[in-house]
Design an enzyme around this catalytic site. Structure first.
Site, PDB file in Angstrom:
ATOM      1  N   LYS A 134      53.553  -2.328 -39.225  1.00  0.00           N
ATOM      2  CA  LYS A 134      53.270  -3.325 -38.194  1.00  0.00           C
ATOM      3  C   LYS A 134      52.066  -4.171 -38.591  1.00  0.00           C
ATOM      4  CE  LYS A 134      54.776   0.074 -34.725  1.00  0.00           C
ATOM      5  NZ  LYS A 134      54.333   0.939 -33.603  1.00  0.00           N
ATOM      6  N   VAL A 150      44.777   3.560 -42.894  1.00  0.00           N
ATOM      7  CA  VAL A 150      44.840   2.143 -42.532  1.00  0.00           C
ATOM      8  C   VAL A 150      44.882   1.962 -41.021  1.00  0.00           C
ATOM      9  CG1 VAL A 150      46.237   0.047 -42.701  1.00  0.00           C
ATOM     10  CG2 VAL A 150      46.015   1.566 -44.677  1.00  0.00           C
ATOM     11  N   GLU A 169      45.833  -1.227 -38.976  1.00  0.00           N
ATOM     12  CA  GLU A 169      46.327  -2.581 -39.209  1.00  0.00           C
ATOM     13  C   GLU A 169      45.691  -3.626 -38.297  1.00  0.00           C
ATOM     14  OE1 GLU A 169      47.928  -3.611 -41.628  1.00  0.00           O
ATOM     15  OE2 GLU A 169      49.193  -2.017 -42.443  1.00  0.00           O
ATOM     16  N   LYS A 215      49.635  -5.925 -30.702  1.00  0.00           N
ATOM     17  CA  LYS A 215      49.051  -4.931 -29.792  1.00  0.00           C
ATOM     18  C   LYS A 215      47.971  -4.110 -30.486  1.00  0.00           C
ATOM     19  CE  LYS A 215      51.111  -1.416 -31.841  1.00  0.00           C
ATOM     20  NZ  LYS A 215      50.455  -0.235 -32.447  1.00  0.00           N
ATOM     21  N   SER A 244      45.388   6.969 -31.554  1.00  0.00           N
ATOM     22  CA  SER A 244      45.633   5.688 -32.206  1.00  0.00           C
ATOM     23  C   SER A 244      44.473   5.350 -33.140  1.00  0.00           C
ATOM     24  CB  SER A 244      45.776   4.584 -31.153  1.00  0.00           C
ATOM     25  OG  SER A 244      45.599   3.314 -31.730  1.00  0.00           O
ATOM     26  N   ARG A 245      44.800   5.008 -34.375  1.00  0.00           N
ATOM     27  CA  ARG A 245      43.763   4.652 -35.336  1.00  0.00           C
ATOM     28  C   ARG A 245      43.030   3.382 -34.918  1.00  0.00           C
ATOM     29  NH1 ARG A 245      47.798   5.001 -40.329  1.00  0.00           N
ATOM     30  NH2 ARG A 245      49.213   4.649 -38.606  1.00  0.00           N
ATOM     31  N   ASN A 246      43.760   2.432 -34.339  1.00  0.00           N
ATOM     32  CA  ASN A 246      43.125   1.191 -33.910  1.00  0.00           C
ATOM     33  C   ASN A 246      42.184   1.421 -32.728  1.00  0.00           C
ATOM     34  OD1 ASN A 246      44.471  -0.983 -35.643  1.00  0.00           O
ATOM     35  ND2 ASN A 246      46.229   0.172 -34.899  1.00  0.00           N
ATOM     36  N   THR A 249      49.083   2.852 -27.417  1.00  0.00           N
ATOM     37  CA  THR A 249      47.962   2.737 -28.351  1.00  0.00           C
ATOM     38  C   THR A 249      46.641   2.410 -27.655  1.00  0.00           C
ATOM     39  OG1 THR A 249      48.644   0.460 -28.793  1.00  0.00           O
ATOM     40  CG2 THR A 249      49.335   2.119 -30.364  1.00  0.00           C
ATOM     41  N   ALA A 303      51.939   9.148 -34.347  1.00  0.00           N
ATOM     42  CA  ALA A 303      52.454  10.161 -35.280  1.00  0.00           C
ATOM     43  C   ALA A 303      52.135  11.585 -34.836  1.00  0.00           C
ATOM     44  CB  ALA A 303      51.874   9.900 -36.673  1.00  0.00           C
TER      45      ALA A 303
END
Length: 333
Positions: free
Chosen positions: A105, A277, A279, A189, A252-254, A246, A137
């Site tokens: 994404k 990463v 994104e 998003k 969520s990594r973000n 997210t 994940a």
């Protein structure tokens, strides 16, 4: 039936784990530098998430061997790797009727292309689908149920992927013909998720969280409609569904990036600490460039761009965002 997963990162390994029983053969491909000894020998990964693959899964570093005979090829690499991997696929002799499913994404820089546009630029005749939705994940690995969208300009391809890759009681797929909307919802998003983690860590409250999701969604729809997306898609799994997941979860990594930015950490240190990463970092730059090109306002995304790429303090950023010129609320139906 054979599945090949390109990219041994968190989501790539999670998809390989999730879909193994749907296929007779499963291969995970990655560069030698990305394949740890533990993964190569034991089909096991411990960082950033723990994943134990079944014995029948093959780990491969030769791309030609990996894609040979594959019915479904899942492309799960960082967005800046999509073009070079597609160039490698071309050289490796990928067949046009092997269905390539992109699960990454983001938006390519500096071209501002969506991932399907990048793929078609390199592999114009390729059967292609896009997979996107609320798919954290770690929750998938825990066996928690979720649903996602499979988008394609060819609905026969979308339906085929839907049937092959749905996992009863765990992973429900819906077809969608709006490739633009599905891709942009999943990409944009991530920037709002950074903002959400930022706001939560600053202790700004649930009212702020609700306002942020709403105004963030308005930005996503504003940009996406201008680029040809259907508004209804943005209220679906790959838009609102993914946004809620997210923006609500430290998994969520973000979201985690936003949380660390709010603590005053610098982006390079954050990404090194994260070890994977996020994104939304690059997408914040891409969406601001898109907005400028389209003559649109994206104040939340612009604020995150400043947080990532300048030395503005969290307090100054909040004040700047809250004290913008007053305006009428835009609502989309």
């Amino acid at each position: 039936m054979k599945l090949t997963v390109l990219g041994p990162g968190c989501w790539g390994l999670t998809l390989a784990w999730l879909l193994t029983n749907n296929f007779d053969e499963v291969t995970v491909w990655g560069r030698e530098s990305d394949i740890s000894e533990d993964l190569a020998k034991n089909k096991h990964c411990s960082k950033p998430l723990e994943v134990q693959l079944q014995d029948k899964v093959k780990i491969e570093t030769d791309l030609k061997t990996a894609i040979s005979g594959a019915d479904i090829i899942l492309l799960v690499v960082a967005t800046n790797g999509i073009r070079p991997v597609c160039e490698q696929l071309k050289l490796a002799g990928i067949k046009s009727n092997q269905i390539l499913v992109n699960a990454s994404k983001g938006i390519e820089l500096p071209s501002l292309m969506r991932m399907s546009e990048v793929i078609k630029d390199v592999l114009p005749e390729q059967d292609l689908a896009i997979l996107s939705g609320p798919t954290l994940a770690k929750e998938v690995l825990m066996g928690c149920p979720t649903a996602a969208s499979v988008a394609s300009e060819n609905m026969e391809i979308a339906t085929k992927v839907q049937k092959i890759c749905t996992v009863p009681s765990k992973f429900r797929l819906y077809t969608n013909k709006d490739v633009i909307g599905v891709e942009l919802g999943g990409s944009l998003k991530n920037v709002i998720a950074i903002a959400s983690g930022f706001a939560h860590t600053m202790g700004l409250g649930d009212n702020c969280a609700g306002a942020l999701l709403t105004r963030g969604m308005a930005e996503i729809i504003r940009v996406s409609i201008k680029l040809g997306a259907s508004p209804s898609t943005l209220y679906g799994l790959s838009g609102m569904g993914d946004l809620i997941a997210t923006c609500s979860s430290p998994m969520s990594r973000n979201y985690t990036v936003g949380s660390m930015l709010a603590k005053g950490k610098k982006i390079n240190d954050i990404l090194n600490e994260l070890g994977s990463v996020a994104e939304g970092v690059k997408t914040s730059k891409a969406v601001c460039e898109l907005a400028k090109k389209l003559d649109l306002e994206v104040p939340v995304s612009s604020a995150i761009y400043e947080a990532v790429y300048t030395d503005i303090t969290p307090e100054a950023l909040l004040e700047k965002l809250m004290n913008r010129k007053l305006k009428e609320e835009e609502c989309y139906v």
